[in-house]
Scaffold this motif. Sequence first.
Motif, mmCIF file in Angstrom:
data_model
loop_
_atom_site.group_PDB
_atom_site.id
_atom_site.type_symbol
_atom_site.label_atom_id
_atom_site.label_comp_id
_atom_site.label_asym_id
_atom_site.label_seq_id
_atom_site.Cartn_x
_atom_site.Cartn_y
_atom_site.Cartn_z
ATOM 1 N N VAL A 1 14.385 32.756 43.173
ATOM 2 C CA VAL A 1 14.258 34.147 42.749
ATOM 3 C C VAL A 1 15.541 34.580 42.039
ATOM 4 O O VAL A 1 16.640 34.105 42.338
ATOM 5 N N SER A 2 15.399 35.499 41.075
ATOM 6 C CA SER A 2 16.553 36.035 40.356
ATOM 7 C C SER A 2 17.137 37.222 41.116
ATOM 8 O O SER A 2 16.500 37.806 41.998
ATOM 9 N N LEU A 3 18.360 37.580 40.757
ATOM 10 C CA LEU A 3 19.044 38.693 41.402
ATOM 11 C C LEU A 3 18.679 40.011 40.709
ATOM 12 O O LEU A 3 18.416 40.041 39.502
ATOM 13 N N ALA A 4 18.680 41.082 41.487
ATOM 14 C CA ALA A 4 18.412 42.418 40.948
ATOM 15 C C ALA A 4 19.741 43.025 40.503
ATOM 16 O O ALA A 4 20.432 43.694 41.276
ATOM 17 N N LEU A 5 20.101 42.782 39.243
ATOM 18 C CA LEU A 5 21.415 43.181 38.724
ATOM 19 C C LEU A 5 21.329 44.487 37.943
ATOM 20 O O LEU A 5 20.375 44.702 37.197
ATOM 21 N N PRO A 6 22.331 45.360 38.083
ATOM 22 C CA PRO A 6 22.416 46.532 37.194
ATOM 23 C C PRO A 6 22.590 46.073 35.750
ATOM 24 O O PRO A 6 23.059 44.963 35.480
ATOM 25 N N ASP A 7 22.250 46.942 34.805
ATOM 26 C CA ASP A 7 22.311 46.586 33.387
ATOM 27 C C ASP A 7 23.717 46.189 32.952
ATOM 28 O O ASP A 7 23.881 45.335 32.090
ATOM 29 N N GLU A 8 24.744 46.783 33.552
ATOM 30 C CA GLU A 8 26.119 46.537 33.115
ATOM 31 C C GLU A 8 26.723 45.279 33.731
ATOM 32 O O GLU A 8 27.835 44.887 33.368
#
Length: 328
Positions: free
Chosen positions: A186-193
Amino acid sequence: MKGNWQFLILAFLLAATAWFFVSGRERVDAWIELPVEFTGVQKDIVVRRGLRNKIEVRVRGPQGLVRNLDTRNVAYSLDLSAIRPGMNTVNLDSANLPLPGSIEVIEIDPPRLQVVADRIEEKVVAVIPQWSGELDEHYFLRGNETIPAVTKIRGPKEFVDRIEVIPTQVVTVEDSSPDTLVEDNVSLALPDEISADPHRVQMRLVFDVEKQAVDMKAPVRVDNFSGYDVEVDPAQVNVSLLAPVPLLEDGSLEETVAMNVVVGENLQPGVHELPYVPILPPQVTMESREPETIRVTLTPRPGARPVDNSTRSRSNTNSPTTQGLHTP
């Protein structure tokens, strides 16, 4: 008039030429839109807001030249090498516009940019698994982990300083009574920045089921390879088990539990104390058992000649060609 037609044509051409030069040299104003190209950005600096991809410029010049001005290959070059963390005022200078010398820049909209920049920072943070699903009443999540357990994030210092953990994208568990282990990449839930390395992890969810202690008598099953008649004592073993509640509720536990004894082919007639192996359904554990061994009595079958199993085994091993033959 007929004899002067050549002079009339010449006069017309002179008038047209004069009009062309006069109108072409007439100076006019016009607004043009130009893209912005950014140069000189430092590696450890990121611009968070305030930049524009396009600006509008009011120019003045000869009418013909202004009308035919091709702006497709003209861009404003904005040098950001002086940018520092925080608020920066960047003035837009007409000298950075690659326009023909006969065209005058009257106004740039906007005349300046308020640019907010920040320093790039890196930080190692923990990764937190996220999952969703409706479990049956007796099932629950016992533990979870990600491999690797941490990731290195990179981004503006203001954002990085506030982040202590990074969650994964939500994994949906479809089964209401899941297997013990559920795994997913699974991928990480990263903020746009923010960026991360790695940006994907292996997530493991460990589920368990509510269990209950139960005492029962388990039958003894025999795998007999000896060639003799077998009697076992006791025929049942007293066991204490921890079993899933759903298995107890559907009443199938007793049908799936047994104690297995293997009687080898080399055993001689008589009484033997043999160990046994519990046969249990998944997620069932044995807490205690009584007795620890099974008494096995081997008796020659009526009418059969006594056979020395150890001799037969050695004979079969040393003489493969005699395997399967019987002496009358």
